[in-house]
Scaffold this motif. Sequence first.
Motif, PDB file in Angstrom:
ATOM      1  N   GLU A  14       0.840  -1.200   0.000  1.00 55.89           N
ATOM      2  CA  GLU A  14       0.000   0.000   0.000  1.00 55.89           C
ATOM      3  C   GLU A  14       0.876   1.252   0.000  1.00 55.89           C
ATOM      4  OE1 GLU A  14      -3.578   2.145   2.592  1.00 55.89           O
ATOM      5  OE2 GLU A  14      -2.540   0.373   3.370  1.00 55.89           O
ATOM      6  N   PHE A  15       0.733   2.061  -1.030  1.00 57.86           N
ATOM      7  CA  PHE A  15       1.335   3.381  -1.088  1.00 57.86           C
ATOM      8  C   PHE A  15       0.240   4.385  -0.734  1.00 57.86           C
ATOM      9  CE2 PHE A  15       3.699   0.739  -4.050  1.00 57.86           C
ATOM     10  CZ  PHE A  15       5.026   1.062  -3.794  1.00 57.86           C
ATOM     11  N   ASP A  16       0.454   5.169   0.311  1.00 60.62           N
ATOM     12  CA  ASP A  16      -0.572   6.085   0.802  1.00 60.62           C
ATOM     13  C   ASP A  16      -0.009   7.501   0.841  1.00 60.62           C
ATOM     14  OD1 ASP A  16      -2.683   7.378   1.998  1.00 60.62           O
ATOM     15  OD2 ASP A  16      -2.517   6.339   3.928  1.00 60.62           O
ATOM     16  N   ALA A  17      -0.370   8.309  -0.156  1.00 58.03           N
ATOM     17  CA  ALA A  17       0.060   9.708  -0.253  1.00 58.03           C
ATOM     18  C   ALA A  17       1.575   9.830  -0.154  1.00 58.03           C
ATOM     19  CB  ALA A  17      -0.626  10.553   0.820  1.00 58.03           C
ATOM     20  N   VAL A  18       2.282   8.967  -0.887  1.00 56.53           N
ATOM     21  CA  VAL A  18       3.744   8.977  -0.862  1.00 56.53           C
ATOM     22  C   VAL A  18       4.255  10.161  -1.686  1.00 56.53           C
ATOM     23  CG1 VAL A  18       5.829   7.737  -1.564  1.00 56.53           C
ATOM     24  CG2 VAL A  18       3.944   6.501  -0.461  1.00 56.53           C
ATOM     25  N   GLY A  19       5.108  10.951  -1.087  1.00 59.08           N
ATOM     26  CA  GLY A  19       5.709  12.089  -1.764  1.00 59.08           C
ATOM     27  C   GLY A  19       7.219  12.067  -1.623  1.00 59.08           C
ATOM     28  N   LEU A  20       7.894  12.601  -2.630  1.00 61.92           N
ATOM     29  CA  LEU A  20       9.351  12.665  -2.615  1.00 61.92           C
ATOM     30  C   LEU A  20       9.771  13.965  -3.279  1.00 61.92           C
ATOM     31  CD1 LEU A  20      12.247  11.536  -2.329  1.00 61.92           C
ATOM     32  CD2 LEU A  20      11.862  10.275  -4.459  1.00 61.92           C
ATOM     33  N   THR A  21      10.524  14.772  -2.551  1.00 61.17           N
ATOM     34  CA  THR A  21      11.019  16.045  -3.069  1.00 61.17           C
ATOM     35  C   THR A  21      12.524  16.103  -2.892  1.00 61.17           C
ATOM     36  OG1 THR A  21       8.940  17.153  -2.482  1.00 61.17           O
ATOM     37  CG2 THR A  21      10.850  18.562  -2.915  1.00 61.17           C
TER      38      THR A  21
END
Length: 253
Positions: A17-24
């Motif tokens: 499960e990917f839940d609102a995954v963010g990468l900056t």
Amino acid sequence: MSAIEPITLASQGPGVEFDAVGLTLGRTTILDQVSFKVRPGSVHALVGPNGGGKSSLIKTLLGQMPHHGRLNLHWAGAPGCIGYVPQALEFDRGLPMTVDDFMAAMCQRRPAFLGLSRHYAASIGQALERVGMQDKRKRRMGALSGGERQRVLLAQGLIPAPQLLVLDEPMSALDEAGIRIFEQLLLDWRTSGTTVLWIEHDLEAVKRLADHVTGLNRRILFDAPPEQALRPEALLQLFSTHPRSAAVTGSHA
């Protein structure tokens, strides 16, 4: 059962499960609120343009990249083995490293210069047999073609037998014979209950072989079975959307 024997029903792989995954990274948003689920025991394809964040998402799953949001593995029982097959192998081709040396280094704790341990020798031989590389075990890795090196990478992904397998464009360097081998492996993994997360550019192969498809271009553009996901209008949107369009707002998050 041997670690790589196909097809008696193994313990099923986990759901992912990917839940609102963010990468900056710096001021650039690589992943913007990515949410989707991978069903246990399914072959789940991840498609999208170069630079759209597919490999970065895989690296977050493998613990190699920092991220925001949640990423969960849902195991039916005790956590099992996670396997990974990269897109390519970068190494000094002048090294006197044979196929056996490489497999020993990747698959056993014993130092590779001591040779194959008895514990792993049979499994390594069977894995190389399954990918058609048994007769090239003594060849130097640097002397192999790109497709042959990719087959060796597939072989190391079989040991030990994974419950979750992550594949980063495994077909990219394969010839026709290698593609047939890979497709059979994919069917074997599905039958054995392995969860497969598969980055792929060959959309025809995805349409034939995947159970579910997610389109990623910094953000999720579709998440559906292949017959719905791979419609021309959905693909046009996926590959024509500028990947930085999601970064405008995300870079200030």
